[in-house]
Design an enzyme around this catalytic site. Structure first.
Site, short mmCIF file in Angstrom:
data_model
loop_
_atom_site.label_atom_id
_atom_site.label_comp_id
_atom_site.label_asym_id
_atom_site.label_seq_id
_atom_site.Cartn_x
_atom_site.Cartn_y
_atom_site.Cartn_z
N ARG A 1 11.29 -32.06 -29.43
CA ARG A 1 10.18 -31.13 -29.62
C ARG A 1 9.74 -30.49 -28.32
O ARG A 1 8.95 -29.54 -28.34
CB ARG A 1 8.98 -31.85 -30.28
CG ARG A 1 9.30 -32.53 -31.60
CD ARG A 1 8.12 -33.30 -32.14
NE ARG A 1 7.04 -32.43 -32.53
CZ ARG A 1 6.97 -31.83 -33.73
NH1 ARG A 1 7.90 -32.04 -34.61
NH2 ARG A 1 5.97 -31.02 -34.02
N ASN B 1 -0.82 -31.66 -29.96
CA ASN B 1 0.28 -30.75 -30.28
C ASN B 1 -0.34 -29.56 -31.00
O ASN B 1 -1.01 -29.74 -32.02
CB ASN B 1 1.31 -31.44 -31.17
CG ASN B 1 2.29 -30.42 -31.76
OD1 ASN B 1 2.62 -29.44 -31.12
ND2 ASN B 1 2.69 -30.65 -33.00
N GLY B 2 -0.13 -28.37 -30.46
CA GLY B 2 -0.73 -27.19 -31.11
C GLY B 2 -1.31 -26.27 -30.05
O GLY B 2 -0.96 -26.38 -28.87
N CYS C 1 4.80 -29.80 -29.03
CA CYS C 1 4.94 -31.08 -28.36
C CYS C 1 5.13 -32.19 -29.37
O CYS C 1 5.12 -31.97 -30.57
CB CYS C 1 3.67 -31.34 -27.55
SG CYS C 1 3.22 -29.93 -26.54
N GLU D 1 25.35 -15.22 -35.80
CA GLU D 1 25.04 -16.65 -35.63
C GLU D 1 25.99 -17.29 -34.62
O GLU D 1 25.59 -18.08 -33.78
CB GLU D 1 25.09 -17.38 -36.97
CG GLU D 1 24.83 -18.87 -36.92
CD GLU D 1 23.51 -19.28 -36.29
OE1 GLU D 1 23.36 -20.47 -35.98
OE2 GLU D 1 22.66 -18.39 -36.04
N HIS E 1 31.96 2.57 -30.86
CA HIS E 1 30.81 3.43 -30.53
C HIS E 1 30.10 2.96 -29.27
O HIS E 1 28.95 3.31 -29.01
CB HIS E 1 29.83 3.47 -31.72
CG HIS E 1 30.48 3.97 -32.98
ND1 HIS E 1 30.85 5.29 -33.17
CD2 HIS E 1 30.88 3.30 -34.09
CE1 HIS E 1 31.43 5.42 -34.35
NE2 HIS E 1 31.45 4.23 -34.94
N TRP F 1 6.00 -29.39 -24.49
CA TRP F 1 6.68 -28.12 -24.30
C TRP F 1 5.60 -27.15 -23.88
O TRP F 1 4.69 -26.84 -24.64
CB TRP F 1 7.35 -27.65 -25.59
CG TRP F 1 8.23 -26.47 -25.36
CD1 TRP F 1 9.32 -26.43 -24.55
CD2 TRP F 1 8.09 -25.15 -25.90
NE1 TRP F 1 9.86 -25.16 -24.58
CE2 TRP F 1 9.14 -24.37 -25.39
CE3 TRP F 1 7.20 -24.56 -26.78
CZ2 TRP F 1 9.31 -23.02 -25.71
CZ3 TRP F 1 7.36 -23.22 -27.11
CH2 TRP F 1 8.41 -22.47 -26.58
N LYS G 1 24.74 -19.20 -31.25
CA LYS G 1 25.09 -20.60 -30.97
C LYS G 1 25.71 -20.73 -29.58
O LYS G 1 25.34 -21.58 -28.79
CB LYS G 1 26.05 -21.13 -32.04
CG LYS G 1 25.36 -21.48 -33.36
CD LYS G 1 24.67 -22.78 -33.33
CE LYS G 1 23.18 -22.86 -33.64
NZ LYS G 1 22.44 -21.79 -34.10
N LYS H 1 12.94 -27.22 -30.38
CA LYS H 1 13.43 -27.21 -31.76
C LYS H 1 12.62 -26.31 -32.66
O LYS H 1 13.15 -25.61 -33.52
CB LYS H 1 13.45 -28.63 -32.33
CG LYS H 1 14.03 -28.75 -33.72
CD LYS H 1 15.49 -28.33 -33.74
CE LYS H 1 16.13 -28.31 -35.12
NZ LYS H 1 17.42 -27.66 -35.13
N GLU I 1 22.99 -20.16 -26.87
CA GLU I 1 21.90 -21.13 -26.70
C GLU I 1 22.37 -22.49 -26.24
O GLU I 1 21.60 -23.21 -25.60
CB GLU I 1 21.07 -21.23 -27.99
CG GLU I 1 21.74 -21.85 -29.17
CD GLU I 1 20.77 -21.98 -30.35
OE1 GLU I 1 19.61 -22.35 -30.13
OE2 GLU I 1 21.19 -21.67 -31.48
C1 AGP Z 1 18.56 -21.96 -33.55
O1 AGP Z 1 19.58 -22.80 -33.21
C2 AGP Z 1 17.35 -22.12 -32.78
N1 AGP Z 1 16.89 -23.44 -32.82
C3 AGP Z 1 16.26 -21.11 -33.13
O2 AGP Z 1 16.79 -19.82 -33.06
C4 AGP Z 1 15.63 -21.30 -34.52
O3 AGP Z 1 16.52 -20.92 -35.50
C5 AGP Z 1 14.38 -20.42 -34.61
O4 AGP Z 1 13.48 -20.83 -33.62
C6 AGP Z 1 13.74 -20.53 -35.98
O5 AGP Z 1 13.32 -21.83 -36.22
P1 AGP Z 1 12.91 -22.27 -37.70
O6 AGP Z 1 14.11 -22.12 -38.57
O7 AGP Z 1 12.47 -23.68 -37.55
O8 AGP Z 1 11.79 -21.38 -38.13
#
Ligand code: AGP
Length: 616
Positions: free
Chosen positions: A27, A105-106, A2, A489, A512, A79, A493, A611, A496
């Site tokens: 966040r 937060n936590g 959060c 990757e 395969h 969150w 992208k 994030k 997500e």
């Molecule tokens: C990637 O676009 C995402 N935000 C997510 O997969 C992210 O890479 C993953 O949660 C790892 O986060 P970090 O690099 O802050 O540890």
């Protein structure tokens, strides 16, 4: 995870809290709320707790009906971890008497037993959250201490878990008590008061001189000033850090979304991450290494541990560390690594990659590796983050604040940092000469201009390719070697940000099984840049073309042959295969972003994501 914010001073608290919460929304945005102090005509202070499910904008309209007199308050954007998104589970949480409110937060790991204990003592809970126990614990402690910070300190003694928290109390108007353990807290004094937040970005308008609170430290914010104490209550003078980010970096800088802004920042990220890394002698200079060359020379196994996009940076690093330093390198999902019993010895190097520096699985994997005797090296974008603090050495990716949930510029910063690490290991192991390091370093630096060239010249080609994909139910990404690493990757992208299902495969694996997915018009996005395995990728693509796939090829400039099998070609400048992951990632980022825009998705805050993920 959060975002929390707090203000006490002479200005209208609700405006400052709202502005801060908007900056922290990356966040988490399941609900938002504030607690504002209000003094009634009799001079009595009360707390008004206002909460709404959803984004801060919803809370803002709720606060339109609240007058501006309050000059002290705390706020939160959530969150959800414990308890679904609801008003009852939204922060701030108040105690039974309603005179104390807390934002957090936590995660409070022992909240269930604390809750039972407090309920047995007559406390009434109104939410499913772990956080609410804090409000009741502070309430009980306040009855003994009659001083808010002391009460918060006492409450924290009972808590197991992570917290960045702020509390207000109607009996102590104008005071905000703050505590930190394993969750980020920054504090600062501005012209009109004292500020606290989970992230610098929420208070950068008011001050650029901040204190990054350390674990076990507490702060008392008042309109006239801030005092800091340790876990025993003794006064401390924490270090003040000056932040030289400009506001623009915090805002969109004229771009339609943060994702595009951050994709376009990548040439700077490459340059900044390389600044001062090569000494005139040709020696690589990674002063935060925290390990001697002698210790590095003893390294006989490398694990790269990470999650999501950071994991994909690890896939790139594996090719470089094994290729240049000839050290076996495994890339591990941190969530798996921490529960399987990996072979670790004192000559094992664990490289933990994390943009946020606070991903729970990566942190836990670091702790596990340390217990087993590994050397740990962190690659992170957040100065002073837990990953940085818990590693022997660290390289900071100079991506600056990354706001879009989808990691782009931090990914490039990670690859550049991991490339430096691989070069250093190659140099220490005597596999790379100083001359070779100098040449590689120069070429690595050239990728900044190559990215800029792609951004300037390929936007139209990417847009056309996005139009070709946007209505497809699914897509496949393929490549070999470095191309395979970034195909994963590319697929992540697209998934997500556009919610279009996508998978990645090493091109040689297609026949395969996955090739069965292909029917006429099925999009296959292929990394076919010039490399030792180029011909192999092209023949795999021909197998897909034969089944009617719609081929979108990432190719090296000047490759005309690829047009015979590809429906769309996006060109990137010729680059050493070892660096192709840096340049070829950019069109894949742009493709995902354009498809998401075309599908009307919230590019910067995709559904169900946050994030950084500080829970298991
Ligand atoms: C990637 O676009 C995402 N935000 C997510 O997969 C992210 O890479 C993953 O949660 C790892 O986060 P970090 O690099 O802050 O540890």
């Amino acid at each position: 995870m959060c975002g929390i914010v707090g203000y006490t001073g002479t200005d209208t608290a609700k405006d400052i809290l709202l502005a801060g919460l908007k900056r922290l929304e990356y966040r988490g945005y399941d609900s938002a709320g504030v607690a504002l102090e209000r003094t009634d005509p009799a001079g009595e202070t009360h707390l008004d707790v206002i909460r709404r499910v959803g984004k801060v904008a919803g809370l803002e309209s709720e606060l339109d009906h609240v007058d501006d007199e309050s000059t002290c308050g705390i706020g939160h954007t959530r969150w959800a971890t414990h308890g679904r998104p609801s008003v009852a589970n939204a922060h701030p949480h108040a105690c039974c008497g309603g005179n104390i409110a807390v934002v957090h937060n936590g995660i409070i790991e022992n909240f269930a037993e604390l809750r039972d204990e407090l309920t047995a003592r007559g406390h009434v809970f109104g939410s499913e959250t772990d956080t609410e126990v804090l409000a009741h614990l502070v309430e009980e402690a306040y009855a003994q201490t009659h001083e808010l910070v002391a009460a918060v300190r006492k409450a924290c003694e009972r808590v197991v878990g992570a917290y960045g928290l702020a509390a207000v109390c109607a009996d102590e108007p104008g005071v905000i008590a703050v505590a930190r353990k394993d969750s980020p807290i920054v504090i600062g004094r501005g012209e009109h008061g004292s500020y606290v937040a989970s992230d610098i970005i929420a208070l950068i308008d008011a001050t650029r001189d901040v204190v990054v609170l350390e674990d076990g430290q507490f702060a008392r914010l008042a309109p006239e000033g801030i005092t800091y104490t340790d876990a025993q209550g003794a006064p401390i003078e924490p270090e003040i850090t000056h932040i030289d980010w400009d506001i623009d970096m915090a805002e969109k800088g004229g771009y339609p979304d943060f994702m595009l802004k951050e994709i376009c920042e990548q040439p700077r990220v490459v340059r900044d991450t390389l600044v001062g890394r090569l000494a005139p002698s040709g020696e690589l200079d990674i002063d935060e290494l925290g390990l001697t060359f002698e210790e590095l020379d003893l390294i006989d196994r490398v694990y790269v541990i990470a999650c999501g996009t950071s994991y994909h940076a690890g896939l790139v690093a594996k090719n470089l560390i094994e290729g240049w330093a000839r050290i076996p390198c495994e890339v591990e999902a941190a969530s798996e690594f921490r529960y399987r019993n990996p072979i670790i010895t004192p000559s094992t190097l664990v490289v933990a990659v994390s943009q946020s520096g606070e991903t729970a699985d990566t942190l836990a994997a670091i702790r596990d590796a340390r217990i087993k005797g590994a050397k740990v090296f962190g690659i992170t974008n957040v100065v002073g983050s837990p990953v940085a603090r818990e590693s022997d050495g660290v390289i900071y990716t100079k991506a600056n604040k990354e706001i879009a949930v989808a990691s782009t510029k931090s990914f490039i910063g990670q690859i550049v940092s991991l490339t430096l690490l691989a070069m250093l290991l190659g140099q220490v192991k005597g596999k790379l000469t100083t001359g070779q390091v100098r040449m590689l370093f120069r070429e690595l630096g050239d990728t900044a201009a190559q990215i800029q060239y792609i951004l300037d010249s390929q936007r139209e080609a990417v847009h056309e390719a996005a139009l070709a994909c946007k209505d497809a139910p699914s897509a496949l990404f393929v490549g070999r070697g470095m191309g395979a690493a970034i195909s994963y990757e590319g697929a992540l992208k697209l998934k997500e940000v556009s919610y279009l299902h996508a998978e990645a495969y090493a091109a040689g694996e297609m026949k395969h099984g996955p090739i069965a997915l292909i029917d006429p018009g099925f999009p296959v996005i292929a990394v076919t840049t010039k490399s030792p395995v180029y011909d192999k990728v092209v023949s795999n693509l021909k197998e897909c073309e034969a089944r009617g796939a719609k081929i979108i090829a990432l190719a090296t400039e000047g490759d005309e042959d690829i047009k015979q099998i590809a429906d769309h070609v996006i060109y990137i400048p010729a680059v050493r295969d070892a660096f192709s992951a840096i340049t070829a990632s950019v069109p894949l980022q742009l493709l995902a972003r354009d498809v998401a825009v075309m599908r009307g998705c919230d590019v910067d805050q995709p559904r169900n994501l946050a994030k950084s993920v500080t829970v298991e």
